[in-house]
Motif scaffolding. Structure first.
Motif, short mmCIF file in Angstrom:
data_model
loop_
_atom_site.label_atom_id
_atom_site.label_comp_id
_atom_site.label_asym_id
_atom_site.label_seq_id
_atom_site.Cartn_x
_atom_site.Cartn_y
_atom_site.Cartn_z
N UNK A 1 0.81 -1.22 0.00
CA UNK A 1 0.00 0.00 0.00
C UNK A 1 0.84 1.27 0.00
N UNK A 2 2.18 1.16 -0.02
CA UNK A 2 2.97 2.39 -0.12
C UNK A 2 3.46 2.64 -1.54
N UNK A 3 2.96 1.84 -2.51
CA UNK A 3 3.36 2.05 -3.90
C UNK A 3 4.50 1.14 -4.33
N UNK A 4 4.98 0.29 -3.43
CA UNK A 4 6.04 -0.64 -3.83
C UNK A 4 5.42 -2.01 -4.07
N UNK A 5 6.17 -2.90 -4.74
CA UNK A 5 5.71 -4.28 -4.83
C UNK A 5 6.92 -5.19 -4.78
N UNK B 1 12.11 -12.91 -0.24
CA UNK B 1 12.16 -11.90 -1.30
C UNK B 1 12.99 -12.36 -2.47
N UNK B 2 12.52 -12.11 -3.69
CA UNK B 2 13.37 -12.29 -4.86
C UNK B 2 13.83 -10.91 -5.33
N UNK B 3 12.85 -9.99 -5.42
CA UNK B 3 13.23 -8.66 -5.92
C UNK B 3 12.10 -7.71 -5.50
N UNK B 4 12.39 -6.40 -5.31
CA UNK B 4 11.29 -5.48 -5.02
C UNK B 4 11.53 -4.14 -5.70
N UNK B 5 10.44 -3.42 -6.00
CA UNK B 5 10.50 -2.13 -6.70
C UNK B 5 9.65 -1.12 -5.94
N UNK B 6 10.01 0.15 -6.10
CA UNK B 6 9.16 1.18 -5.47
C UNK B 6 9.09 2.37 -6.42
N UNK B 7 8.12 2.33 -7.35
CA UNK B 7 8.04 3.39 -8.35
C UNK B 7 6.87 4.33 -8.15
N UNK B 8 5.94 3.94 -7.28
CA UNK B 8 4.71 4.74 -7.17
C UNK B 8 4.50 5.18 -5.73
N UNK C 1 12.15 -11.12 -16.53
CA UNK C 1 13.51 -11.67 -16.58
C UNK C 1 14.53 -10.57 -16.33
N UNK C 2 14.35 -9.43 -17.02
CA UNK C 2 15.38 -8.39 -16.91
C UNK C 2 15.09 -7.45 -15.74
N UNK C 3 13.97 -7.65 -15.05
CA UNK C 3 13.59 -6.79 -13.92
C UNK C 3 13.60 -5.32 -14.29
N UNK C 4 13.12 -4.98 -15.50
CA UNK C 4 13.11 -3.57 -15.90
C UNK C 4 11.67 -3.17 -16.24
N UNK C 5 11.40 -1.88 -16.03
CA UNK C 5 10.08 -1.38 -16.44
C UNK C 5 10.15 -1.10 -17.93
#
Length: 1968
Positions: free
Chosen positions: A1059-1063, A1073-1080, A1112-1116
């Motif tokens: 709920x803070x905009x990350x996933x 955890x495998x990977x996490x992002x916070x763009x929003x 795979x590339x973990x990119x937006x």
């Protein structure tokens, strides 16, 4: 700090001076203990003259105005005024409340009376209808209620010599009431000529139906029955206010000041004139008398009570006096003696001795007194007057010192200075004058700083300063004696005030509430020594505060007793007492002051009992400010359970929206064939509920979550569900036998369900007493009662008899939240409630509960109580507090506290030997039986988990919310939604768990395994096993809450949006955890892997963007833009190239992946694209999922099965629904399931569609449902509700059904003219004086007879009565199932008009039930052998106001016609169906009101058990199942419902059609029953539907060719009879007899000769079938030979206009609208013949010899028949309009034909059958009504439609104008309703309705009339005086159309308009 707690001293009421004599009467009695009971203000007083001692009853909250003494003379009932006034019944010995009666009256209770046994109490209200109400006062239950009168009622009394009879009297009336069932029926007393109609003030009942009453003019009126038989004139010279009956006779008292004693026959014994005695005075008026033995008590208007000893009657003893009427304001205290001085608007000043409790001096002044003061030396008394003057008196002898008038406005306050030199006088003109005492009160100065009237004054101790308060609330200071204002604050600072009586000032800030600027405190007085302040206010309350109290809103103790304004209050000179005076109640209260040190000895005066909740906020009185609340409790108190939309409101909402959206009549597609069934629920409601977890008898575990009651079997790990609730369950209690459970829910009118844990069926549902929700329930130890607490603002506490569903008692609990209610295990009438700053001990008193606050004393402060239990005796109670203590209580006193936990004690449970407690600290503690030792503790820790646990413990030491013991274990429920079982040795097993607090939104199902993942605002991610092991497999804590999650297509990864905009992406097995992002920045609302390899991940956020990532590339790699609102749902197509998006603005958008370019796709194409998943709620394909009420409830989630057939949805109202996909068109049909409480946040099918998983947001539950394919049906009731099948299809058409459905019934009282009359009614016409008024002594020959009489030679005997002997008619045209056999088929019972008819089959004799006052519409017979021959009939009525014209049901004995019970009901318009239950004790009724209410009665007591709206269209029939007392079925227009009675609630299920293809809901007309829960319903199309439970299982097609109107179940062999509408044919018949399962039948033809037979009623006896038809025939059909025997005949359609009696035999003819003329034989009681004319007939007449009959038709034709052969002799049609009357002349020569064309034609019969008109009458002003020939055949009188009567010559037709000539005519017959001779037949009430027919007897001295009200009246003839005396006979429906005497005046025949019936009345002649 001091001011923040209430003072620890106390006031106790010691004496009240006064008696309420004004506006009240009969309020003074001797009790059995020879004490005197009366009332004053709001206090009941019991005074003992022997000991000179008073006791007080203080259970009222406002002025008492009525009092009644129980016949045993110990109990007293008192009634009060107020918005919600109540009645208290209390014990005069202990002054404790026995019962409280409330919730019925408004405004006030004017009179009360007990019946002879003292079991029932009657009360009269002060509301506009002056409601009369009868109570079973011990149970607090209202038995009956009715409007009393349009004006005030002054007295009411039970008739002590006749059961169930009462008498009431008042303004210009007296009424005699009878009580039967729940119906109170009044008859007005007839004053007649015996006495004037006037106001009756009091009454007493005596033997032999005698009633004595006292009138306003001083006469006594004596009544016998309802008639005034004599008056005793001048008994008093003015109004008689009081009458009291005793063994010796009667005592009366009046306004003339006299008491009179009378013996038992009301002969005078003696008179006592109080005005003449030594205590008497002019104007003394007696309001109340009580005579016992040789003592008489008298209460007067001026508040005195006298006691008179009969043999010393001139020396009355004055035992009480008080001020008289007028406000009481002045109060002063003697400075050195225990004396108080009061002065009032009654102009008297009185001095009271506070020690002797007596008046010692009294002096009357010239003016009303407003204030008083006594000088310091106690010599002078100053009085301020209302006219602006003041007077000074000497105290010792009340002589005047000085009288000074310097002002014009009232003096409101005056005070002597402490040194005695000055007197300050404050006036209403804003000034204070200073006078010198020694200078003979010379004026020294004046103070003029105020802008408003002066209210209070105080001198400084040194007499140098004066402070004042004024009406603006300003406080000013003045220098004395000059009166200069002091403005310098410093100067005042050090001043010490001699007294403190001001209401404004720093020292008294605390007496004002925190946020108010009101000025409703009238007076204060400070006690410097005791440091207390006493105040008096406008609400009748005296309060104690600490002094000084500096901060606003200080705590206090409050005392009630005064009713309205307390005008003044003062301490006595030695501070022993407080004196308070009441303005309006003009009473003086003396309170004893009990300082702190004495309180201990005074503990017996513990908190007073009172109903007026003294725990209202103002007085959390004794509470100091409580410490901070624990955070968890804080959270919980802030929860609101209010809903925007309550499910109860949905039906109304739906109707409203439907009206707006009419026009969607497209055929909607059917609901899906699949259904789902709740299989398992993960979750337990612990976060805001406590003690809601128990073991059942067999060791299953019962608890609740969302709207589901769960029974969990821990051995098999399965659950069963109670799904009767439709919103959050908030509390749960276990029956002592551990088999039943009570659960309470949220709702607008929330219900408590009591259900069986084994069958999971409801036993009772309790509603109607709470609002918002029910937060606590508890069973009594015997299991019969249940207590519940609501979450409305006053947290109402209700005590129920739950099996009956009856509310026993109700009370307001507390302003703050109550957490728990516990019933005393030893005394069923006691209970405790505990909650925020609240611990209260209750006991039941009738319909109320009396609460006493727990008394803490010095042990501390009232804490917030979280739980409570009773101990080992009824006195001991224990409560757990929010600070971790356990409080131990004895009775209501806190004995000690024990520290038990760190943090709140949330749950406790009592064991055989000890207790167990659980707290926020996560510890379970076992204690010994006195809480002295803690025996053992268990900490809930992960380490202690046993290996077999289902799931994982989230944290150590979770907060414990529920504990229960049993089966060797301790069961623990935690705040985190876990249920654990603790073994006595320590290991812990986890049984159930769910999410913790916070909404749950995220849900994903695994691509190929039966598992799912959820993520919640509680910051956890959890994996659940959906296979039979049903447990939580893994859990992981997150740093933030999450809103969505998704498995990758290979099931290895799990994406979670936070709920803070990350996933983040986590490993699906380990959750690492495998990977996490916070763009929003905003919530991630949906997250989805693309199908196939899962190459892309789409992440939607509340920022209105969708980001696309390459996994795979973990990119937006792309961003989708263009949404105008937050994103709610996203779906991929199969190719992973297209995204479908829903937004919060209800947009449906499409984007291309991976770049995110927006596409626009036409809506028709959307469906054709292959979507990998469908969770969208928008678009054409799911238009149908939005409900009619879509504006108030959103569809939040959807999910499509993989076969794309079924769409599941979840919405804001907690419904899970299944639709067929695609759901096109508005408002698709669905199946719906209730289990979640509010928002369903997500729904998902598992990978193989075998299960549906749903998430409840606020209820935090995860529910697993199994999918049941179409065709797969176990035999079990389907728990879905069909979508609203009020389908658009019509239910079929039939003229008879339509007619019955649309008929509107008028009640008699409202009936109007049946003929279109116009003009002025006869009794309103002015008479023209005739030309030759004959001289009184006339030489002319005597007047000829008015009427030719034909029994000349016999003595003429007038007719004195009519007795109904025969009725030809049966109401079959619009009523059904209303013919039954009685007495083994010897008799039949049926009805017509307003009478029930018992018809003996063999002889044809009839007897009648005639108690109904309007048309009967339905009839049924009690089949139970205990109630043999008991019949119930329901009638038409007006509005449901419980008055005499209200609809009612009568239950009566068919043989002796006794009425057993009358039920007045809420079915406005009428009762259309009645049915007895299997035991015969219950009665079911259905109304014609717009809601078609269904009601169930316990008819013997007249008690309504349950009632509910039935259907929005007409219900025709409702019948109990023949084997049941709680199940019944109702059928009607497109309606069949299966009902169950649970307690007082009615639960209904609509019939389910969907199991049979193309079955449609038709209009259902009749119902019958078979074994094994089979029900048969007859339809409008002729089919019969067969139902198993509530599911349609078969249709018997075309059981009849037309509607099936009647069905009957034979109890002895189960065969079913059906009756329908059909044309007779060879094989078919309108009656059929079927086997028990409706497979085979045998048809019977009714040989009636009709074109179509229409059967309306069937009944089966021994070998015979009884049939009632639409054609008003009742036919008996033999089962063996099919022979038909017609028992009853009648006209089919009315009105019956024509009526003719045979000149010499007991025959008569009738002609009616149905086109028949029928010949009836009175002696043989049957129809002899009928002629079908083919046209409606209007009139019929015999020739003088009886050989010919003339018939006039509606089409203008007339026919003459020969009687012998019934051949037509002649016919003619000269007119186009209806013939209204036809007559042969007495010489048989002429025939006169009168028509509605304003004409009378003459035919000469001697010219033969050609019938040529020879002449006609000219200038007739209106249509002809009746005609009569003169005896010589030369004249004809014609009465016309404009109320004019004309006389014509025969045969010329010339109009005869000469009145004298007319007066000389002798008439052959008289049937005219017009003419001076019959003026008296017109009644006063004929505004809208008329007299329609009349007939004079052959003897010429009696006259009968029929009118539009359906009455037959008997008069003397002639009756020229207006409004002549008469007798009336009821029975017909509105409109009696014709009436005739038979030959020899033996009978009268009357014909009915609306009822198509002929009544034959036997004439009873006076004896010779």
């Amino acid at each position: 700090m001091a001011a923040r707690s209430a003072p620890s001293c106390h006031l106790r009421l010691e004496w009240v001076y006064g008696y309420r004599g004004h506006q009240c009467r009969n309020n003074l009695y001797y009790t059995a203990a020879k004490e005197i009971v009366y009332f004053v203000a709001g206090v009941g007083v019991v005074y003992s003259p022997r000991e000179h001692r008073q006791k007080f009853y203080r259970g009222h909250s406002d002025d008492i105005i009525s009092l009644a003494l129980h016949p045993e003379r110990v109990l007293v009932a008192t009634g009060q005024v107020g918005k919600e006034p109540y009645i208290c019944v209390w014990d005069s010995y202990t002054v404790q409340t026995i019962s409280v009666l409330k919730d019925v009256h408004t405004h006030g209770i004017a009179c009360l009376a007990f019946d002879l046994e003292g079991q029932r109490l009657v009360s009269v209200g002060l509301d506009s209808k002056n409601a009369v109400c009868v109570w079973d006062w011990k149970r607090g239950r209202m038995l009956s209620m009715a409007p009393g009168h349009t004006d005030r009622i002054f007295d009411i009394s039970w008739d002590l010599y006749q059961p169930n009879k009462l008498v009431s009297c008042g303004v210009k009336h007296i009424k005699f009431w009878s009580l039967c069932g729940n119906a109170l029926t009044p008859k007005r007393g007839v004053f007649g000529k015996t006495g004037d109609l006037q106001t009756i003030l009091c009454l007493a009942c005596a033997r032999d139906e005698l009633t004595y009453s006292g009138a306003l003019n001083g006469d006594i009126y004596v009544w016998k029955g309802i008639n005034l038989i004599r008056t005793i004139q001048g008994a008093h010279t003015a109004g008689i206010f009081s009458m009291n009956a005793c063994e010796e006779g009667f005592a009366t008292g009046g306004r003339d000041g006299c008491i009179r004693l009378w013996d038992l026959t009301f002969k005078p014994i003696t008179v006592i004139d109080l005005r003449e005695t030594d205590q008497g005075y002019k104007g003394l008026s007696v309001r109340s008398v009580c005579w016992r033995g040789d003592h008489i008590l008298v209460g007067t208007q001026d508040s005195e009570i006298f006691e008179i000893v009969v043999h010393e009657r001139n020396k009355p003893f004055l035992i009480m006096q008080g001020h008289c009427e007028g406000e009481l304001w002045a109060l002063a205290i003697h400075p050195t003696k225990p004396l108080a001085v009061t002065g009032s608007d009654d102009r008297s000043v009185r001095i009271w001795s506070l020690v002797d409790h007596a008046l010692i001096a009294r002096c009357n002044m010239e003016e009303p007194i407003r204030c008083a003061a006594v000088n310091v030396d106690g010599i002078h008394l100053a009085l301020g007057m209302k006219d602006g003057s003041f007077t000074v008196l000497r105290v010792r002898d009340m002589t005047e010192v000085v009288h000074i008038k310097d002002r014009k406005e009232a003096i409101h306050e005056l005070k002597y200075s402490p040194d005695g030199t000055y007197l300050a006088v404050g006036c209403n003109d804003s000034s204070v004058d200073i006078y010198g005492v020694a200078q003979r009160y010379k004026k020294f100065g004046e103070c003029v700083g105020s802008l408003s009237f002066i209210t209070h004054l105080d001198w400084s101790s040194d007499s140098r300063y004066l402070q004042t308060n004024d009406g603006n609330g300003k406080r000013l200071f003045y220098r004395m004696p000059g009166g200069k204002e002091v403005t310098n604050k410093e100067e005042i600072k050090g001043v010490h005030w001699a007294s403190w009586t001001c209401v404004s000032g720093v020292e008294v800030n605390g007496i004002w509430p925190k946020y108010s600027d009101t000025n409703d405190i009238n007076s204060v007085d400070g006690n410097y020594i005791g440091q207390v302040l006493v105040t008096a206010d406008d609400y009748g309350i005296v309060k104690l505060f600490r002094y000084p109290c500096l901060r606003k809103g200080a705590k206090f103790k409050k005392y009630i007793g005064h009713s309205a304004h307390v005008t003044n209050v003062r301490w006595s000179h030695d501070y022993q007492w407080v004196i308070s005076i009441g303005g309006a109640d003009h009473s003086v209260f003396q309170w004893k002051f009990i300082p702190e040190r004495k309180l201990k000895d005074a503990l017996h005066i513990a908190p007073q009992e009172s109903l007026a909740d003294s725990n209202s906020d103002e007085s959390d009185s004794d509470l100091s400010d409580v410490p901070e609340l624990d955070s968890e409790i804080e959270q919980e108190t802030q929860l609101t359970y209010r809903r925007q939309v309550y499910k109860e409101d949905l039906p109304q909402l739906k109707e409203q929206y439907k009206e707006k959206q009419s026009g969607t009549s497209k055929r909607r597609i059917r609901a899906p064939g699949n259904s789902i069934r709740l299989h398992f629920v993960h979750g337990y409601r612990g976060y805001d509920c406590r003690s809601n977890l128990f073991y059942t008898q067999i060791g299953e575990i019962v608890y609740h979550v969302a709207a589901v009651g769960v029974i969990y079997n821990r051995q098999q790990n399965t659950q069963r569900f109670y799904l009767g609730h439709d919103d959050d369950i908030l509390c749960l209690a276990m029956h002592p036998l551990k088999d039943y459970v009570a659960t309470g829910q949220v709702g607008r009118d929330p219900s408590v369900h009591i259900w069986d844990t084994e069958t999971v069926k409801p036993l009772s549902i309790l509603k109607g007493c709470h609002q918002c929700g029910v937060c606590a329930v508890d069973f009594s130890a015997d299991g019969k009662r249940l207590a519940s607490v609501g979450i409305d603002d006053s947290h109402t506490v209700v005590l129920w008899d739950w099996r009956k569903g009856e509310k026993l008692s109700i009370a307001r609990g507390s302003k703050e939240k109550i957490f728990v209610v516990k019933m005393n295990p030893y005394v069923p009438d006691k209970l405790i409630t505990a909650g925020i700053k609240h611990m209260k001990f209750w006991r039941r008193a009738g319909g109320g509960l009396i609460g006493r606050k727990g008394y803490i004393g010095t042990l501390g402060k009232t804490d917030t109580m979280m739980c409570a239990v009773y101990g080992w005796t009824e006195e001991m109670a224990f409560s757990g507090t929010s600070t971790g203590d356990v409080c131990i209580w004895r009775d209501i006193f806190l004995v000690k506290t024990v520290k038990a936990h760190d943090g709140p004690v949330f749950s406790m449970h009592s064991l055989e030997k000890g207790f167990v407690t659980g707290g926020k600290d996560g510890v379970v503690a076992l204690w010994d039986d006195s809480f002295e030792r803690c025996l053992k503790t268990y900490a809930i820790k992960r380490a202690a988990l046993a290996p077999g646990s289902k799931g994982l413990l989230l944290e150590d030491n979770p907060s414990i919310r529920a504990i229960s013991l049993g089966h060797g274990h301790i069961l623990v429920g935690t705040k985190n939604g876990e249920i654990l079982e603790v073994d006595k040795n320590g290991p812990i097993t986890l049984l159930v768990q769910g999410h913790m607090e916070g909404e749950v939104w995220g849900l994903a199902t695994h691509p190929y395994l039966p598992i799912c993942a959820t993520v919640s605002d509680d910051k956890t991610l959890r994996i659940w096993d959906l296979s039979p092991s049903h447990c939580m497999l893994a859990v992981r804590k997150l740093k933030k809450g999450g809103r969505c999650c998704c498995f990758s297509p290979d099931g290895k990864a799990l994406a979670v949006g936070l709920s803070d905009g990350s996933f983040l992406l986590a490993n699906a097995d380990t959750l690492e955890d495998l990977v996490s992002f916070h763009h929003r920045k905003d919530v991630i609302s949906d997250i989805r892997f693309s199908p196939g390899s899962g190459k892309y991940l789409a992440v939607a956020s509340h920022d209105s963007f969708i980001d696309i990532y390459n996994v795979m590339s973990s990119k937006r790699v792309g961003i989708c833009k263009g949404a105008t609102s937050y994103i709610t749902h996203i779906d991929w197509d199969f190719r992973g190239k297209l995204l479908q998006v829903n937004t919060g603005a209800k947009e449906q958008l499409f984007f291309e992946a991976p770049r995110g370019k927006r596409q626009s796709i036409p809506s028709v194409e959307v469906e054709k694209i292959g979507w990998a998943s469908w969770t969208s709620v928008l678009g054409l394909c799911c238009e149908g999922i939005w409900p009619v009420t879509g504006e108030v409830s959103d569809v939040t989630a959807s999910c499509l099965t993989s076969d794309r057939m079924i769409l599941a949805t979840g919405d804001d109202l907690g419904f899970v629904k299944l639709f067929r996909f695609p759901a096109k068109g508005k408002f698709g049909k669905f199946k719906r399931y209730v289990a979640h409480s509010t928002h369903v946040t997500n729904v998902r099918w598992t990978y193989d569609d075998s299960m549906l998983v749903t998430l409840g947001g606020p209820d935090m539950s995860l529910m697993v449902w199994t999918n049941e394919m179409e065709g797969y049906r176990e035999k079990r009731p389907c728990d879905s509700e069909e979508s609203d099948t009020d389908s658009e299809e019509d239910g079929g058409y039939d003229s008879d059904v339509t007619r019955e459905n649309e008929i509107s019934y008028t009640i008699r009282a409202l009936s109007t003219n049946i003929r279109p009359m116009f003009g002025i009614k006869p009794h309103l016409q002015q008479k023209e004086p005739s030309v030759d008024e004959r001289p009184p002594v006339s030489r002319a020959p005597p007047q000829p007879e008015k009427l030719q009489t034909n029994n000349v030679g016999k003595k003429k005997r007038p007719i004195e009565d009519l007795v109904l002997e025969l009725v030809f008619g049966y109401r079959g045209r619009d009523c059904r199932n209303n013919v039954h056999y009685l007495n083994d088929g010897d008799d039949i019972i049926y009805h017509t008009a307003s009478i029930g008819i018992l018809h003996h089959v063999a002889t044809g004799t009839q007897s009648f039930y005639q108690e109904h006052n309007d048309d009967i519409l339905c009839l049924t017979v009690n089949q139970h052998p205990k109630f043999i021959n008991i019949v119930a009939t329901g009638q038409v009525g007006d509005s449901a106001d419980m008055s005499a014209t209200a609809p009612s049901i009568h239950i009566w004995d068919a043989i002796n016609k006794q009425t057993l019970s009358v039920l007045r009901c809420d079915h406005s318009k009428g009762v259309c169906s009645v049915s007895f239950s299997a035991t015969g004790k219950l009665l079911l009724s259905v109304g014609l009101d717009p809601e078609h209410t269904v009601t169930i009665w316990r008819w013997q007591e007249g008690a309504k058990i349950a009632s509910k709206a039935g259907h929005n269209q007409r219900i025709f029939v409702a019948e109990f199942r023949p084997d049941s007392d709680c199940q019944f079925v109702s059928v009607g227009v497109k309606h069949v419902k299966f009902w169950t009675l649970a307690g007082r609630a009615l639960i209904s299920k609509k019939g389910l059609l969907s199991t049979l293809d193309d079955a449609r809901m038709q209009t259902m007309l009749a119902v019958a029953f078979g074994a094994n829960n089979l029900t048969f319903t007859g339809t409008i199309s002729g089919d019969v539907c067969v139902w198993k439970d509530h599911i349609l299982c078969r249709i018997v097609a075309r059981a009849h060719n037309g509607p099936v109107f009647a069905m009957y179940t034979t109890l002895r062999d189960g065969l079913v009879v059906t009756g329908g509408k059909e044309r007779p044919s060879k094989e078919g018949g309108a009656v059929k007899l079927w086997d028990q399962e409706l497979r085979r039948c045998r048809a019977f033809r009714l040989e009636t000769g009709q074109v179509t037979d229409c059967v309306r009623s069937v009944c089966r006896g021994k070998g015979k079938i009884l049939v009632g038809t639409r054609n008003a025939e009742i036919i008996e059909v033999g089962e063996k030979n099919a022979a038909c025997n017609v028992l009853v005949n009648g006209h089919v359609d009315g009105p019956i206009w024509g009526l003719a009696t045979h000149p010499s035999r007991d025959f008569f003819l009738s002609a009616a609208e149905d086109g028949t003329v029928r010949l009836w034989d009175i002696a043989d009681k049957k129809m002899l013949n009928k002629v079908n004319l083919g046209h409606a007939a209007r009139t019929v007449c015999y020739s003088p010899e009886g050989d010919m009959v003339a018939i006039g038709m509606k089409n203008g034709e007339f026919i003459i028949l020969l009687v012998s052969s019934l051949k037509i002799w002649g016919k003619k049609r000269d007119r186009r309009c209806a013939i209204h009357d036809i007559r042969f002349s007495p010489d048989s020569r002429f025939l006169a034909v009168g028509s509605s064309e304003n004409s009378v034609d003459f035919y000469d019969l001697s010219l033969g059958p050609t019938l040529n008109r020879i002449s006609y009458c000219k200038d007739i002003p209106s249509f002809v009504i009746q005609m009569d020939f003169s005896a010589d055949s030369r004249h004809l009188q014609v009465s016309t439609g404009c109320y004019k009567r004309h006389v014509y010559e025969v045969p010329s037709g010339r109009h005869l104008m000469d009145q004298a000539a007319i007066d000389r005519i002798t008439w052959a017959t008289w049937t005219s309703i017009l003419g001076d001779e019959v003026l008296g037949i017109w009644s006063r009430h004929a505004e809208k309705a008329d007299v329609s027919c009349a007939c004079v007897s052959h003897s010429g001295i009696s006259l009968v009339t029929g009118d539009d009200f359906g009455m037959v009246k008997l008069f003397d003839f002639p009756c020229p005086e207006k409004f002549a005396k008469h007798k009336r006979f009821m029975g017909h429906s509105p409109h009696v159309t014709n009436i005739r005497f038979t030959s020899g005046d033996r009978h009268i025949v009357s014909a009915g308009g609306d009822d198509c019936s002929l009544f034959v009345w036997k004439c009873v002649h006076m004896p010779h």
